[in-house]
Motif scaffolding. Structure first.
Motif, PDB file in Angstrom:
ATOM      1  N   ARG A 155       0.971  -1.389  -0.305  1.00  0.00           N
ATOM      2  CA  ARG A 155       0.286   0.437  -0.285  1.00  0.00           C
ATOM      3  C   ARG A 155       0.946   0.914  -0.312  1.00  0.00           C
ATOM      4  N   HIS A 156       0.677   2.369  -0.918  1.00  0.00           N
ATOM      5  CA  HIS A 156       1.713   3.716  -1.003  1.00  0.00           C
ATOM      6  C   HIS A 156       0.655   4.943  -1.075  1.00  0.00           C
ATOM      7  N   TYR A 157       1.459   5.954  -0.128  1.00  0.00           N
ATOM      8  CA  TYR A 157       0.285   7.066  -0.319  1.00  0.00           C
ATOM      9  C   TYR A 157       1.281   8.393  -1.027  1.00  0.00           C
ATOM     10  N   TRP A 158       1.174   8.892  -1.577  1.00  0.00           N
ATOM     11  CA  TRP A 158       1.685  10.072  -1.716  1.00  0.00           C
ATOM     12  C   TRP A 158       0.882  11.166  -2.109  1.00  0.00           C
ATOM     13  N   GLU A 159       1.441  12.848  -2.182  1.00  0.00           N
ATOM     14  CA  GLU A 159       0.122  13.783  -2.646  1.00  0.00           C
ATOM     15  C   GLU A 159       0.626  14.886  -3.862  1.00  0.00           C
ATOM     16  N   ALA A 160      -0.123  15.656  -4.419  1.00  0.00           N
ATOM     17  CA  ALA A 160       0.325  16.259  -5.256  1.00  0.00           C
ATOM     18  C   ALA A 160      -0.135  17.869  -4.706  1.00  0.00           C
ATOM     19  N   LEU A 161       0.969  18.745  -4.284  1.00  0.00           N
ATOM     20  CA  LEU A 161       0.855  20.320  -4.238  1.00  0.00           C
ATOM     21  C   LEU A 161       0.707  20.884  -5.554  1.00  0.00           C
ATOM     22  N   ILE A 162      -0.961  21.413  -5.224  1.00  0.00           N
ATOM     23  CA  ILE A 162      -1.375  22.111  -6.484  1.00  0.00           C
ATOM     24  C   ILE A 162      -0.984  23.594  -6.901  1.00  0.00           C
ATOM     25  N   GLY A 163       0.521  23.911  -7.149  1.00  0.00           N
ATOM     26  CA  GLY A 163       0.753  24.838  -7.600  1.00  0.00           C
ATOM     27  C   GLY A 163      -0.099  25.936  -8.558  1.00  0.00           C
ATOM     28  N   GLY A 164      -0.903  26.289  -8.487  1.00  0.00           N
ATOM     29  CA  GLY A 164      -1.749  27.036  -9.446  1.00  0.00           C
ATOM     30  C   GLY A 164      -1.952  26.891 -10.587  1.00  0.00           C
ATOM     31  N   SER A 165      -1.915  25.585 -10.652  1.00  0.00           N
ATOM     32  CA  SER A 165      -2.093  25.242 -12.485  1.00  0.00           C
ATOM     33  C   SER A 165      -3.478  24.242 -12.359  1.00  0.00           C
ATOM     34  N   THR A 166      -3.887  24.677 -12.952  1.00  0.00           N
ATOM     35  CA  THR A 166      -5.320  24.497 -13.967  1.00  0.00           C
ATOM     36  C   THR A 166      -6.172  23.989 -14.749  1.00  0.00           C
ATOM     37  N   TRP A 167      -4.163  22.603 -14.738  1.00  0.00           N
ATOM     38  CA  TRP A 167      -4.643  21.643 -16.279  1.00  0.00           C
ATOM     39  C   TRP A 167      -3.744  20.744 -15.752  1.00  0.00           C
ATOM     40  N   PHE A 168      -3.345  19.651 -15.338  1.00  0.00           N
ATOM     41  CA  PHE A 168      -3.006  18.402 -15.192  1.00  0.00           C
ATOM     42  C   PHE A 168      -3.738  17.241 -14.935  1.00  0.00           C
ATOM     43  N   ALA A 169      -3.022  16.276 -15.268  1.00  0.00           N
ATOM     44  CA  ALA A 169      -3.632  14.796 -14.216  1.00  0.00           C
ATOM     45  C   ALA A 169      -2.493  14.190 -13.868  1.00  0.00           C
TER      46      ALA A 169
END
Length: 459
Positions: A332-346
């Protein structure tokens, strides 16, 4: 008449109910009394056993003291015999010297009384030589005598032993240790457990037991089955680091404090390892993306391309992606992505065999959550399902359970579940990140949040 019957029925029911309760309570009291009587019997048996043990231990101590007394007395007697024998020899030797000297003195005095000069000269010369020789050799003939050799350097001191005997007491098992979860630390494959106890000086050693925690019922079954535990015996300190654990996994720990009287165990502590840490792999990044020096942030190089965001945003030429530097095939694995103002990502995962820069869910080898301005979707094999996250989502959490076949997305701040893919993984997967504007920063090596433990979402 009707009121009378109702009153009768009501009173009968109340009495019957109260009688049932009284019978049950009496039965419970009888059961409790039986247990108390049994406990009294156990106390009698245990106290008798302890008294016999006390008598046995004291007899052993007395026997040891008597044996030591005999041994030390024999040494004193032997020392006395050696000293007296040596002194007797010295006395005999001194007596012989005195007798020889006295005889020579008597002969010399008799010679000095002789008035006849001829007879004096006849004997005096021989006697003079003998006196001279005796005087010269007197130092050699005298025995060596040590007048201080009278056991003055020998002493008996049982001060320490007396204090030890005075400190003899009834030894009890140590108090229950307490696992200090706030002091415990973890990595992705280790956990360092810390504990305290009120009477650590009475503890001879500690024993650490641990097993994978699955549910509260799992704790009960584990406590009743010694075969289910991994055991680390003979620990001398109040902390221990367990290695080789599974990443992203919760464990249950119990610490046992042990001395000669017995042992007592702590309450179970629940600790978990962190997720597998990873960074971005710069070599996998699209040429129009920049990866930071610490390999934790990916940014679209806006100056390198002026293409419109609306231009074929999901074509193979517009997948601006980068992968993590790990391939996951279990756990089992967990990570996070901090969205640095991006409005277009995947953000999501893809098979190791997925075509390069086709990590946006357009094929059967990738699963992602994507945002395009105000449109939020999850996508796999070109199938899109719209989702509705919070308007203020700034941290996206990803929970991958490879073994059970699930990939879940969360609002990491608001604890909102967004979507879960049910997947039958057939290859190792790697984390993937696509950025069409601004940047994303990843946080990895995190523990799985408590509110996500044991979750089971079906979409």
């Amino acid at each position: 008449n009707t009121c009378y019957k109702q009153e009768y029925s009501k009173c009968h029911q109340a009495l019957d109910s109260n009688l049932s309760n009284l019978i049950k309570r009496t039965s419970d009291l009888e059961s409790l009394m039986g247990k108390l009587i049994q406990t009294c019997q156990h106390v009698e048996v245990n106290a008798s056993r302890q008294e016999n043990k006390l008598q046995e231990e004291c007899d052993q101590l007395i026997n040891i003291i008597q044996q030591r007394r005999q041994i030390i007395a024999a040494k004193i007697k032997e020392g006395k015999s050696v000293r007296l024998r040596k002194l007797t020899q010295q006395i005999a030797s001194s007596k012989q010297c005195v007798e020889r000297s006295s005889s020579l003195i008597s002969q010399a005095e008799q010679s000095l009384k002789e008035t006849d000069q001829a007879r004096f000269l006849q004997t005096a010369k021989s006697i003079c030589e003998r006196v001279s020789m005796a005087t010269a050799s007197s130092q050699i003939l005298l025995p060596e005598v040590n007048l201080n050799d009278t056991f003055d350097t020998f002493s008996l001191d049982f001060t320490k032993e007396k204090k030890m005997l005075e400190m003899l007491d009834y030894l009890t098992a140590p108090n229950h240790p307490v696992i200090r979860e706030e002091l415990c630390t973890a990595s992705y494959d280790t956990i360092t457990v810390h504990w305290t106890t009120d009477d650590e000086f009475s503890v001879v050693s500690y024993e650490l037991q641990y097993a994978i925690f699955t549910s509260q019922s799992n704790v009960v079954s584990l406590c009743n089955s010694a075969d289910s535990w991994m055991i680390v015996p003979n620990i001398k300190q109040n902390h221990y680091t367990v290695h080789g654990l599974q990443c992203g996994t919760k464990y249950i720990f119990i610490v046992k404090a042990i001395n000669q009287a017995g042992s007592r165990s702590s309450e179970p502590g629940r600790l978990k390892t962190n997720s597998q840490p990873f960074k971005l792999e710069p070599k996998s990044a699209h040429r129009k993306l920049r990866v930071s020096h610490d390999n934790l942030t990916v940014e679209r190089d806006e100056a390198s391309s002026k293409k419109s965001h609306s231009q074929d945003r999901f074509s193979s030429h517009s997948s601006y992606g980068v992968t993590g530097n790990v391939y996951i095939d279990s756990g089992r694995h967990y990570w996070e992505a901090l969205i640095g103002g991006s409005t277009w990502f995947a953000v999501g995962v893809a098979y190791k065999s997925a075509p390069k820069h086709e990590w946006i869910g357009k094929n059967s080898a990738s699963w992602v959550l994507s945002r395009c301005n105000n449109s939020w979707v999850v996508r796999h094999n070109s199938k899109e399902i719209p989702i509705e996250p919070s308007l203020h989502l700034r941290r996206l959490g990803v929970l991958l359970d490879y073994d059970s076949g699930s990939l879940s997305f969360y609002d990491a701040v608001g604890s909102q579940h967004l979507y879960t893919f049910d997947i039958h993984f057939v290859q190792p997967v790697c984390p993937v990140f696509n950025v069409w504007n601004r940047c994303l920063t990843i946080l990895t090596g995190l523990p799985i949040p408590d509110h996500l433990e044991g979750t089971d979402f079906n979409n």
